[in-house]
Scaffold this motif. Structure first.
Motif, PDB file in Angstrom:
ATOM      1  N   MET A  16      17.411 -25.060  -6.297  1.00 33.53           N
ATOM      2  CA  MET A  16      16.848 -23.729  -6.072  1.00 33.53           C
ATOM      3  C   MET A  16      16.093 -23.268  -7.319  1.00 33.53           C
ATOM      4  N   LEU A  17      14.871 -22.801  -7.122  1.00 34.55           N
ATOM      5  CA  LEU A  17      14.058 -22.313  -8.234  1.00 34.55           C
ATOM      6  C   LEU A  17      14.017 -20.794  -8.303  1.00 34.55           C
ATOM      7  N   GLY A  18      14.209 -20.136  -7.176  1.00 33.64           N
ATOM      8  CA  GLY A  18      14.215 -18.685  -7.172  1.00 33.64           C
ATOM      9  C   GLY A  18      13.461 -18.083  -6.003  1.00 33.64           C
ATOM     10  N   LEU A  19      13.557 -16.764  -5.908  1.00 42.09           N
ATOM     11  CA  LEU A  19      12.911 -16.005  -4.849  1.00 42.09           C
ATOM     12  C   LEU A  19      11.401 -15.978  -5.057  1.00 42.09           C
ATOM     13  N   VAL A  20      10.665 -16.182  -3.983  1.00 41.50           N
ATOM     14  CA  VAL A  20       9.204 -16.031  -4.007  1.00 41.50           C
ATOM     15  C   VAL A  20       8.816 -15.115  -2.852  1.00 41.50           C
ATOM     16  N   LYS A  21       7.728 -14.382  -3.064  1.00 42.00           N
ATOM     17  CA  LYS A  21       7.285 -13.472  -2.028  1.00 42.00           C
ATOM     18  C   LYS A  21       5.782 -13.296  -2.085  1.00 42.00           C
ATOM     19  N   GLY A  22       5.254 -12.818  -1.007  1.00 43.18           N
ATOM     20  CA  GLY A  22       3.845 -12.472  -0.924  1.00 43.18           C
ATOM     21  C   GLY A  22       3.731 -11.293   0.017  1.00 43.18           C
ATOM     22  N   SER A  23       2.816 -10.389  -0.269  1.00 44.09           N
ATOM     23  CA  SER A  23       2.667  -9.243   0.615  1.00 44.09           C
ATOM     24  C   SER A  23       1.218  -8.795   0.672  1.00 44.09           C
ATOM     25  N   THR A  24       0.938  -7.992   1.677  1.00 39.20           N
ATOM     26  CA  THR A  24      -0.378  -7.383   1.836  1.00 39.20           C
ATOM     27  C   THR A  24      -0.222  -6.130   2.671  1.00 39.20           C
ATOM     28  N   ILE A  25      -1.144  -5.221   2.509  1.00 36.23           N
ATOM     29  CA  ILE A  25      -1.237  -4.048   3.369  1.00 36.23           C
ATOM     30  C   ILE A  25      -2.585  -4.124   4.056  1.00 36.23           C
ATOM     31  N   GLN A  26      -2.560  -4.104   5.376  1.00 35.66           N
ATOM     32  CA  GLN A  26      -3.771  -4.268   6.173  1.00 35.66           C
ATOM     33  C   GLN A  26      -4.002  -3.032   7.025  1.00 35.66           C
ATOM     34  N   THR A  27      -5.254  -2.768   7.321  1.00 32.98           N
ATOM     35  CA  THR A  27      -5.622  -1.674   8.212  1.00 32.98           C
ATOM     36  C   THR A  27      -6.866  -2.062   8.996  1.00 32.98           C
ATOM     37  N   LYS A  28      -7.085  -1.371  10.063  1.00 33.10           N
ATOM     38  CA  LYS A  28      -8.307  -1.529  10.843  1.00 33.10           C
ATOM     39  C   LYS A  28      -9.172  -0.307  10.605  1.00 33.10           C
ATOM     40  N   ASN A  29     -10.458  -0.429  10.889  1.00 35.70           N
ATOM     41  CA  ASN A  29     -11.344   0.714  10.673  1.00 35.70           C
ATOM     42  C   ASN A  29     -11.140   1.784  11.748  1.00 35.70           C
ATOM     43  N   VAL A  30     -11.684   2.958  11.510  1.00 32.96           N
ATOM     44  CA  VAL A  30     -11.509   4.096  12.409  1.00 32.96           C
ATOM     45  C   VAL A  30     -11.984   3.770  13.822  1.00 32.96           C
ATOM     46  N   GLY A  31     -13.070   3.022  13.953  1.00 31.94           N
ATOM     47  CA  GLY A  31     -13.571   2.641  15.271  1.00 31.94           C
ATOM     48  C   GLY A  31     -12.533   1.883  16.079  1.00 31.94           C
ATOM     49  N   HIS A  32     -11.860   0.946  15.433  1.00 32.69           N
ATOM     50  CA  HIS A  32     -10.805   0.201  16.129  1.00 32.69           C
ATOM     51  C   HIS A  32      -9.644   1.124  16.471  1.00 32.69           C
ATOM     52  N   ASP A  33      -9.295   2.041  15.565  1.00 29.89           N
ATOM     53  CA  ASP A  33      -8.197   2.969  15.848  1.00 29.89           C
ATOM     54  C   ASP A  33      -8.485   3.775  17.100  1.00 29.89           C
ATOM     55  N   ILE A  34      -9.714   4.246  17.227  1.00 28.30           N
ATOM     56  CA  ILE A  34     -10.072   5.073  18.382  1.00 28.30           C
ATOM     57  C   ILE A  34     -10.026   4.253  19.666  1.00 28.30           C
ATOM     58  N   THR A  35     -10.646   3.069  19.656  1.00 31.64           N
ATOM     59  CA  THR A  35     -10.658   2.257  20.878  1.00 31.64           C
ATOM     60  C   THR A  35      -9.254   1.788  21.255  1.00 31.64           C
ATOM     61  N   GLN A  36      -8.426   1.476  20.266  1.00 29.38           N
ATOM     62  CA  GLN A  36      -7.072   1.037  20.562  1.00 29.38           C
ATOM     63  C   GLN A  36      -6.215   2.184  21.084  1.00 29.38           C
ATOM     64  N   SER A  37      -6.488   3.407  20.640  1.00 29.27           N
ATOM     65  CA  SER A  37      -5.713   4.548  21.139  1.00 29.27           C
ATOM     66  C   SER A  37      -5.973   4.776  22.628  1.00 29.27           C
ATOM     67  N   PHE A  38      -7.183   4.487  23.104  1.00 27.09           N
ATOM     68  CA  PHE A  38      -7.456   4.595  24.541  1.00 27.09           C
ATOM     69  C   PHE A  38      -6.637   3.577  25.334  1.00 27.09           C
ATOM     70  N   LYS A  39      -6.373   2.441  24.723  1.00 25.59           N
ATOM     71  CA  LYS A  39      -5.611   1.383  25.393  1.00 25.59           C
ATOM     72  C   LYS A  39      -4.193   1.858  25.709  1.00 25.59           C
ATOM     73  N   THR A  40      -3.666   2.784  24.913  1.00 27.64           N
ATOM     74  CA  THR A  40      -2.311   3.276  25.166  1.00 27.64           C
ATOM     75  C   THR A  40      -2.237   4.068  26.466  1.00 27.64           C
TER      76      THR A  40
END
Length: 105
Positions: A16-40
Motif C-alpha cells: 500500500m502506498l497511500g490514498l489517492v484522489k481526483g476531483s472536479t466540479i462541472q456545470t452546464k451552461n444556462v441554455g442547457h439548464d433551461i432546456t433540461q428544466s422543461f424535460k422535468t
C-alpha cells in the motif's frame, strides 16, 4: 494502470502506498439548464446532465490515476466515487482509492 473496486488483485501481493484522489466540479451552461428544466415536465433522461456527469467522472478518474502514477503505483484498489451538488446545475465528483505497488517475490 489497473483500477479495481476490490481490496485485492488476484495473483498479486500488494504494497500500500497511500490514498489517492481526483476531483472536479462541472456545470452546464444556462441554455442547457433551461432546456433540461422543461424535460422535468414531461419526464425522461436528462442527457445533457448525464453527459456532464460522465465527463466529470472521467476527469476525476484521470486525476486520481495521475496522483497514483506520481507515487509510482502499479494500480489503485478500492476505487470509489462520491458526488455532491454544489449549486443548481453544478456537481462535484470525487474519485478515490488506495494506490498500490506490486510486490515481487
Amino acid at each position: 494502470m489497473i483500477l479495481v473496486n476490490t481490496d485485492y488483485i488476484s495473483g498479486k501481493e500488494l504494497e500500500m502506498l497511500g490514498l489517492v484522489k481526483g476531483s472536479t466540479i462541472q456545470t452546464k451552461n444556462v441554455g442547457h439548464d433551461i432546456t433540461q428544466s422543461f424535460k422535468t415536465l414531461v419526464g425522461g433522461e436528462l442527457k445533457a446532465y448525464n453527459d456532464m456527469m460522465n465527463d466529470a467522472r472521467a476527469l476525476a478518474t484521470k486525476r486520481m490515476k495521475q496522483e497514483a502514477e506520481a507515487l509510482g503505483a502499479d494500480a489503485v484498489v478500492n476505487v470509489r466515487y462520491a458526488t455532491s451538488a454544489i449549486m443548481a446545475g453544478a456537481a462535484e465528483v470525487m474519485a478515490y482509492g488506495t494506490a498500490v505497488k506490486y510486490v515481487e517475490r
